[in-house]
Design a protein around this motif. Structure first.
Motif, PDB file in Angstrom:
ATOM      1  N   ASP A  60       0.818  -1.208   0.000  1.00 62.39           N
ATOM      2  CA  ASP A  60       0.000   0.000   0.000  1.00 62.39           C
ATOM      3  C   ASP A  60       0.853   1.259   0.000  1.00 62.39           C
ATOM      4  N   LEU A  61       0.284   2.315  -0.553  1.00 68.10           N
ATOM      5  CA  LEU A  61       0.952   3.604  -0.549  1.00 68.10           C
ATOM      6  C   LEU A  61       1.044   4.154   0.875  1.00 68.10           C
ATOM      7  N   VAL A  62       2.185   4.740   1.198  1.00 68.41           N
ATOM      8  CA  VAL A  62       2.356   5.446   2.468  1.00 68.41           C
ATOM      9  C   VAL A  62       2.395   6.955   2.196  1.00 68.41           C
ATOM     10  N   ALA A  63       3.338   7.377   1.354  1.00 68.75           N
ATOM     11  CA  ALA A  63       3.469   8.800   1.047  1.00 68.75           C
ATOM     12  C   ALA A  63       4.274   8.962  -0.227  1.00 68.75           C
ATOM     13  N   THR A  64       3.923   9.996  -0.991  1.00 67.90           N
ATOM     14  CA  THR A  64       4.690  10.313  -2.186  1.00 67.90           C
ATOM     15  C   THR A  64       4.961  11.805  -2.253  1.00 67.90           C
ATOM     16  N   ASP A  72      -4.285   8.035   4.530  1.00 64.69           N
ATOM     17  CA  ASP A  72      -5.016   8.594   5.668  1.00 64.69           C
ATOM     18  C   ASP A  72      -4.464   8.086   6.995  1.00 64.69           C
ATOM     19  N   SER A  73      -4.006   6.850   7.012  1.00 66.91           N
ATOM     20  CA  SER A  73      -3.567   6.231   8.259  1.00 66.91           C
ATOM     21  C   SER A  73      -2.289   6.852   8.820  1.00 66.91           C
ATOM     22  N   VAL A  74      -1.548   7.611   8.001  1.00 69.92           N
ATOM     23  CA  VAL A  74      -0.283   8.175   8.466  1.00 69.92           C
ATOM     24  C   VAL A  74      -0.297   9.697   8.512  1.00 69.92           C
ATOM     25  N   LYS A  75      -1.369  10.309   8.057  1.00 69.84           N
ATOM     26  CA  LYS A  75      -1.439  11.771   8.056  1.00 69.84           C
ATOM     27  C   LYS A  75      -1.273  12.327   9.474  1.00 69.84           C
ATOM     28  N   GLY A  76      -0.440  13.347   9.585  1.00 64.21           N
ATOM     29  CA  GLY A  76      -0.180  13.941  10.885  1.00 64.21           C
ATOM     30  C   GLY A  76       0.916  13.250  11.670  1.00 64.21           C
ATOM     31  N   ARG A  77       1.338  12.074  11.234  1.00 70.91           N
ATOM     32  CA  ARG A  77       2.395  11.338  11.951  1.00 70.91           C
ATOM     33  C   ARG A  77       3.662  11.192  11.106  1.00 70.91           C
ATOM     34  N   PHE A  78       3.475  11.018   9.799  1.00 68.93           N
ATOM     35  CA  PHE A  78       4.615  10.804   8.903  1.00 68.93           C
ATOM     36  C   PHE A  78       4.828  12.047   8.032  1.00 68.93           C
ATOM     37  N   THR A  79       6.065  12.299   7.704  1.00 69.25           N
ATOM     38  CA  THR A  79       6.411  13.412   6.813  1.00 69.25           C
ATOM     39  C   THR A  79       7.403  12.930   5.757  1.00 69.25           C
ATOM     40  N   VAL A  80       7.043  13.124   4.495  1.00 67.74           N
ATOM     41  CA  VAL A  80       7.928  12.758   3.394  1.00 67.74           C
ATOM     42  C   VAL A  80       8.642  14.022   2.911  1.00 67.74           C
ATOM     43  N   SER A  81       9.921  13.876   2.605  1.00 68.86           N
ATOM     44  CA  SER A  81      10.700  15.004   2.104  1.00 68.86           C
ATOM     45  C   SER A  81      11.643  14.516   1.020  1.00 68.86           C
ATOM     46  N   ARG A  82      12.159  15.458   0.274  1.00 69.61           N
ATOM     47  CA  ARG A  82      12.967  15.085  -0.897  1.00 69.61           C
ATOM     48  C   ARG A  82      14.070  16.113  -1.119  1.00 69.61           C
ATOM     49  N   ASP A  83      15.223  15.628  -1.499  1.00 71.42           N
ATOM     50  CA  ASP A  83      16.334  16.482  -1.909  1.00 71.42           C
ATOM     51  C   ASP A  83      16.628  16.176  -3.367  1.00 71.42           C
ATOM     52  N   ALA A  87      18.570  17.602  -5.463  1.00 69.68           N
ATOM     53  CA  ALA A  87      19.984  17.702  -5.830  1.00 69.68           C
ATOM     54  C   ALA A  87      20.740  16.426  -5.482  1.00 69.68           C
ATOM     55  N   LYS A  88      20.327  15.768  -4.398  1.00 70.22           N
ATOM     56  CA  LYS A  88      20.999  14.541  -3.956  1.00 70.22           C
ATOM     57  C   LYS A  88      20.246  13.288  -4.380  1.00 70.22           C
ATOM     58  N   ASN A  89      19.096  13.471  -5.015  1.00 68.70           N
ATOM     59  CA  ASN A  89      18.284  12.320  -5.451  1.00 68.70           C
ATOM     60  C   ASN A  89      17.935  11.404  -4.286  1.00 68.70           C
ATOM     61  N   THR A  90      17.499  12.007  -3.201  1.00 66.99           N
ATOM     62  CA  THR A  90      17.101  11.232  -2.031  1.00 66.99           C
ATOM     63  C   THR A  90      15.674  11.590  -1.625  1.00 66.99           C
ATOM     64  N   VAL A  91      15.025  10.621  -0.995  1.00 65.71           N
ATOM     65  CA  VAL A  91      13.706  10.833  -0.420  1.00 65.71           C
ATOM     66  C   VAL A  91      13.729  10.239   0.979  1.00 65.71           C
ATOM     67  N   ASN A  92      13.130  10.947   1.920  1.00 68.19           N
ATOM     68  CA  ASN A  92      13.125  10.524   3.316  1.00 68.19           C
ATOM     69  C   ASN A  92      11.705  10.400   3.832  1.00 68.19           C
ATOM     70  N   LEU A  93      11.550   9.588   4.857  1.00 65.45           N
ATOM     71  CA  LEU A  93      10.255   9.435   5.512  1.00 65.45           C
ATOM     72  C   LEU A  93      10.493   9.519   7.014  1.00 65.45           C
ATOM     73  N   GLN A  94      10.038  10.597   7.617  1.00 62.04           N
ATOM     74  CA  GLN A  94      10.106  10.758   9.061  1.00 62.04           C
ATOM     75  C   GLN A  94       8.826  10.198   9.653  1.00 62.04           C
ATOM     76  N   MET A  95       8.966   9.191  10.501  1.00 61.45           N
ATOM     77  CA  MET A  95       7.810   8.521  11.073  1.00 61.45           C
ATOM     78  C   MET A  95       7.789   8.766  12.570  1.00 61.45           C
ATOM     79  N   ASN A  96       6.759   9.428  13.040  1.00 69.69           N
ATOM     80  CA  ASN A  96       6.576   9.722  14.465  1.00 69.69           C
ATOM     81  C   ASN A  96       5.329   9.030  14.987  1.00 69.69           C
ATOM     82  N   SER A  97       5.246   8.940  16.297  1.00 69.66           N
ATOM     83  CA  SER A  97       4.079   8.329  16.950  1.00 69.66           C
ATOM     84  C   SER A  97       3.751   6.975  16.328  1.00 69.66           C
ATOM     85  N   LEU A  98       4.749   6.160  16.186  1.00 67.79           N
ATOM     86  CA  LEU A  98       4.578   4.873  15.520  1.00 67.79           C
ATOM     87  C   LEU A  98       3.674   3.951  16.317  1.00 67.79           C
ATOM     88  N   LYS A  99       2.913   3.151  15.574  1.00 73.58           N
ATOM     89  CA  LYS A  99       1.966   2.209  16.151  1.00 73.58           C
ATOM     90  C   LYS A  99       2.326   0.796  15.690  1.00 73.58           C
TER      91      LYS A  99
END
Length: 117
Positions: A46-50, A61-72, A74-86
């Motif tokens: 399943d999709l988490v974030a894009t 919907d299940s991760v909104k407000g808890r996860f944050t996706v970011s991208r660089d 220039a470095k061709n990287t993508v990150n996923l910050q996951m908080n309040s994990l269940k």
């Protein structure tokens, strides 16, 4: 071809945080959307974030407000910050990149995230 390498998975207690990273290499110039999917045992992937190369994000919907996706871009990287994990967040997390020029999506090898006390 595009190669995706994930890092950052592991074991964390409920309420904790983890940060996943994915580095893309190869023919990255054609990539538009990058993101994360997850697959729990016995379930579909399943999709988490894009995030697009312009910064537009989309979350399950299940991760909104808890996860944050970011991208660089220039470095061709993508990150996923996951908080309040269940415990329900336990799954193998896969990095994904889509190239409209190549008319295909690419996948990383996956990284295990386990949320348990």
């Amino acid at each position: 071809q595009v190669q995706l390498v994930e890092s950052g998975g592991g074991l964390v207690q409920p309420g904790g945080s983890l940060r996943l990273s994915c580095a893309a290499s190869g023919s990255v110039f054609g990539i538009n959307v990058m993101g994360w999917y997850r697959q729990a045992p016995g379930k579909q992937r399943d999709l988490v974030a894009t995030i697009t190369n312009g910064g537009t994000t989309n979350y399950a919907d299940s991760v909104k407000g808890r996860f944050t996706v970011s991208r660089d871009n220039a470095k061709n990287t993508v990150n996923l910050q996951m908080n309040s994990l269940k415990p329900d967040d336990t799954a193998v997390y896969y990095c994904n990149a889509y190239s409209p020029l190549a008319f295909r999506a690419y996948w990383g090898q996956g990284t295990q995230v386990t949320v348990s006390s």
